[in-house]
Design a protein around this motif. Structure first.
Motif, PDB file in Angstrom:
ATOM      1  N   ARG A  76     -67.899 -21.111 -53.761  1.00 19.70           N
ATOM      2  CA  ARG A  76     -66.976 -20.051 -53.346  1.00 19.70           C
ATOM      3  C   ARG A  76     -65.556 -20.569 -53.190  1.00 19.70           C
ATOM      4  NH1 ARG A  76     -64.320 -17.729 -49.392  1.00 19.70           N
ATOM      5  NH2 ARG A  76     -64.888 -19.238 -47.824  1.00 19.70           N
ATOM      6  N   LEU A  77     -65.402 -21.743 -52.586  1.00 16.73           N
ATOM      7  CA  LEU A  77     -64.067 -22.320 -52.414  1.00 16.73           C
ATOM      8  C   LEU A  77     -63.415 -22.639 -53.758  1.00 16.73           C
ATOM      9  CD1 LEU A  77     -64.664 -24.767 -49.427  1.00 16.73           C
ATOM     10  CD2 LEU A  77     -63.408 -22.617 -49.375  1.00 16.73           C
ATOM     11  N   GLY A  78     -64.178 -23.202 -54.670  1.00 18.64           N
ATOM     12  CA  GLY A  78     -63.631 -23.547 -55.978  1.00 18.64           C
ATOM     13  C   GLY A  78     -63.216 -22.327 -56.771  1.00 18.64           C
ATOM     14  N   LEU A  79     -64.065 -21.305 -56.784  1.00 22.20           N
ATOM     15  CA  LEU A  79     -63.718 -20.077 -57.502  1.00 22.20           C
ATOM     16  C   LEU A  79     -62.552 -19.356 -56.840  1.00 22.20           C
ATOM     17  CD1 LEU A  79     -67.220 -18.699 -58.509  1.00 22.20           C
ATOM     18  CD2 LEU A  79     -65.449 -19.637 -59.990  1.00 22.20           C
ATOM     19  N   GLN A  80     -62.474 -19.430 -55.520  1.00 19.30           N
ATOM     20  CA  GLN A  80     -61.341 -18.828 -54.825  1.00 19.30           C
ATOM     21  C   GLN A  80     -60.031 -19.468 -55.275  1.00 19.30           C
ATOM     22  OE1 GLN A  80     -61.572 -18.978 -50.541  1.00 19.30           O
ATOM     23  NE2 GLN A  80     -59.410 -18.524 -50.312  1.00 19.30           N
ATOM     24  N   THR A  81     -60.029 -20.789 -55.393  1.00 16.55           N
ATOM     25  CA  THR A  81     -58.831 -21.494 -55.858  1.00 16.55           C
ATOM     26  C   THR A  81     -58.456 -21.055 -57.271  1.00 16.55           C
ATOM     27  OG1 THR A  81     -59.347 -23.400 -54.480  1.00 16.55           O
ATOM     28  CG2 THR A  81     -57.853 -23.775 -56.306  1.00 16.55           C
ATOM     29  N   LEU A  82     -59.440 -20.973 -58.151  1.00 13.94           N
ATOM     30  CA  LEU A  82     -59.167 -20.531 -59.515  1.00 13.94           C
ATOM     31  C   LEU A  82     -58.601 -19.112 -59.558  1.00 13.94           C
ATOM     32  CD1 LEU A  82     -62.259 -21.899 -61.454  1.00 13.94           C
ATOM     33  CD2 LEU A  82     -59.898 -22.676 -61.628  1.00 13.94           C
ATOM     34  N   ILE A  83     -59.195 -18.220 -58.800  1.00 12.33           N
ATOM     35  CA  ILE A  83     -58.737 -16.833 -58.785  1.00 12.33           C
ATOM     36  C   ILE A  83     -57.317 -16.752 -58.236  1.00 12.33           C
ATOM     37  CG2 ILE A  83     -59.114 -14.562 -57.731  1.00 12.33           C
ATOM     38  CD1 ILE A  83     -62.171 -15.296 -57.826  1.00 12.33           C
ATOM     39  N   GLU A  84     -57.060 -17.433 -57.129  1.00  5.50           N
ATOM     40  CA  GLU A  84     -55.725 -17.372 -56.526  1.00  5.50           C
ATOM     41  C   GLU A  84     -54.663 -17.989 -57.428  1.00  5.50           C
ATOM     42  OE1 GLU A  84     -57.051 -17.451 -51.828  1.00  5.50           O
ATOM     43  OE2 GLU A  84     -56.388 -19.309 -52.791  1.00  5.50           O
ATOM     44  N   LYS A 128     -56.959  -9.506 -58.352  1.00  6.95           N
ATOM     45  CA  LYS A 128     -57.181 -10.675 -57.502  1.00  6.95           C
ATOM     46  C   LYS A 128     -58.007 -10.302 -56.277  1.00  6.95           C
ATOM     47  CE  LYS A 128     -53.840 -13.619 -56.916  1.00  6.95           C
ATOM     48  NZ  LYS A 128     -52.654 -14.383 -56.473  1.00  6.95           N
ATOM     49  N   ALA A 129     -57.668  -9.202 -55.627  1.00  5.05           N
ATOM     50  CA  ALA A 129     -58.409  -8.774 -54.435  1.00  5.05           C
ATOM     51  C   ALA A 129     -59.865  -8.453 -54.773  1.00  5.05           C
ATOM     52  CB  ALA A 129     -57.730  -7.563 -53.802  1.00  5.05           C
ATOM     53  N   LEU A 130     -60.080  -7.772 -55.901  1.00  4.98           N
ATOM     54  CA  LEU A 130     -61.453  -7.442 -56.299  1.00  4.98           C
ATOM     55  C   LEU A 130     -62.262  -8.691 -56.624  1.00  4.98           C
ATOM     56  CD1 LEU A 130     -60.859  -4.288 -58.532  1.00  4.98           C
ATOM     57  CD2 LEU A 130     -61.935  -4.380 -56.284  1.00  4.98           C
ATOM     58  N   LEU A 131     -61.650  -9.627 -57.344  1.00  2.00           N
ATOM     59  CA  LEU A 131     -62.369 -10.855 -57.692  1.00  2.00           C
ATOM     60  C   LEU A 131     -62.647 -11.723 -56.469  1.00  2.00           C
ATOM     61  CD1 LEU A 131     -60.649 -11.822 -61.062  1.00  2.00           C
ATOM     62  CD2 LEU A 131     -62.995 -11.032 -60.722  1.00  2.00           C
ATOM     63  N   LEU A 132     -61.700 -11.798 -55.544  1.00  2.00           N
ATOM     64  CA  LEU A 132     -61.929 -12.573 -54.322  1.00  2.00           C
ATOM     65  C   LEU A 132     -63.048 -11.949 -53.492  1.00  2.00           C
ATOM     66  CD1 LEU A 132     -58.279 -13.508 -53.304  1.00  2.00           C
ATOM     67  CD2 LEU A 132     -60.074 -15.069 -54.083  1.00  2.00           C
ATOM     68  N   SER A 133     -63.060 -10.628 -53.423  1.00  2.00           N
ATOM     69  CA  SER A 133     -64.134  -9.951 -52.693  1.00  2.00           C
ATOM     70  C   SER A 133     -65.480 -10.164 -53.374  1.00  2.00           C
ATOM     71  CB  SER A 133     -63.838  -8.446 -52.602  1.00  2.00           C
ATOM     72  OG  SER A 133     -62.667  -8.220 -51.878  1.00  2.00           O
ATOM     73  N   ALA A 134     -65.502 -10.023 -54.699  1.00  2.00           N
ATOM     74  CA  ALA A 134     -66.747 -10.240 -55.445  1.00  2.00           C
ATOM     75  C   ALA A 134     -67.228 -11.672 -55.290  1.00  2.00           C
ATOM     76  CB  ALA A 134     -66.540  -9.906 -56.919  1.00  2.00           C
ATOM     77  N   ASN A 135     -66.308 -12.624 -55.318  1.00  2.00           N
ATOM     78  CA  ASN A 135     -66.665 -14.029 -55.157  1.00  2.00           C
ATOM     79  C   ASN A 135     -67.368 -14.258 -53.816  1.00  2.00           C
ATOM     80  OD1 ASN A 135     -66.680 -16.873 -55.548  1.00  2.00           O
ATOM     81  ND2 ASN A 135     -64.736 -17.038 -54.463  1.00  2.00           N
ATOM     82  N   THR A 136     -66.786 -13.729 -52.753  1.00  2.00           N
ATOM     83  CA  THR A 136     -67.383 -13.894 -51.427  1.00  2.00           C
ATOM     84  C   THR A 136     -68.723 -13.180 -51.323  1.00  2.00           C
ATOM     85  OG1 THR A 136     -65.198 -14.137 -50.421  1.00  2.00           O
ATOM     86  CG2 THR A 136     -67.011 -13.500 -48.958  1.00  2.00           C
ATOM     87  N   LEU A 137     -68.794 -11.954 -51.838  1.00  2.00           N
ATOM     88  CA  LEU A 137     -70.049 -11.199 -51.748  1.00  2.00           C
ATOM     89  C   LEU A 137     -71.163 -11.832 -52.577  1.00  2.00           C
ATOM     90  CD1 LEU A 137     -68.637  -7.567 -51.843  1.00  2.00           C
ATOM     91  CD2 LEU A 137     -69.617  -8.770 -49.876  1.00  2.00           C
TER      92      LEU A 137
END
Length: 125
Positions: free
Chosen positions: A81-89, A98-107
């Motif tokens: 989750r942390l790694g994908l968050q960095t990539l998305i941001e 960005k908001a949708l992908l960050l939410s999907a990543n966490t969920l």
């Protein structure tokens, strides 16, 4: 309206949001945990007496096997989750996307962890 501030004055307050260091440390700590947990998990599974379903189920059902499995999967999903968050941001620039992908990543990470937790607890009980 003229802005009479110096370039330094204009740049102040636009730098770090103070969350990058914590994210960096969390990612490194989870990586360090995985450096220890993954070889230990692989060694534990590889040293099972036989490679059949019942032996694997017995390993995951044992207290040590369940704890080791859950620790490894928890660190893995958190690090993912942390790694994908960095990539998305860093690479997604549209705010809504960005908001949708960050939410999907966490969920997705949370859903995978809950599924793994349920599976291990179902086997262990």
């Amino acid at each position: 309206m003229s802005d009479f501030r110096t370039p330094l004055a204009r740049a102040r307050g636009l730098g770090s949001a103070k969350s990058g260091v914590g994210h960096f440390i969390a990612q490194r700590v989870s990586a360090l945990a995985l450096v220890v947990l993954i070889p230990l998990f692989v060694w534990s599974v590889a040293s099972l007496p036989s490679a059949d379903y019942e032996t694997a189920r017995g390993f995951v059902g044992s207290p040590l096997g369940a704890i080791l499995t859950l620790l490894t999967l928890t660190a893995t999903f958190y690090h993912m989750r942390l790694g994908l968050q960095t990539l998305i941001e860093d690479y997604i620039h549209k705010p809504v996307t960005k908001a949708l992908l960050l939410s999907a990543n966490t969920l997705i990470a949370a859903g995978l962890w809950i599924a793994a937790l349920y599976a291990v607890l179902a086997i262990a009980s």
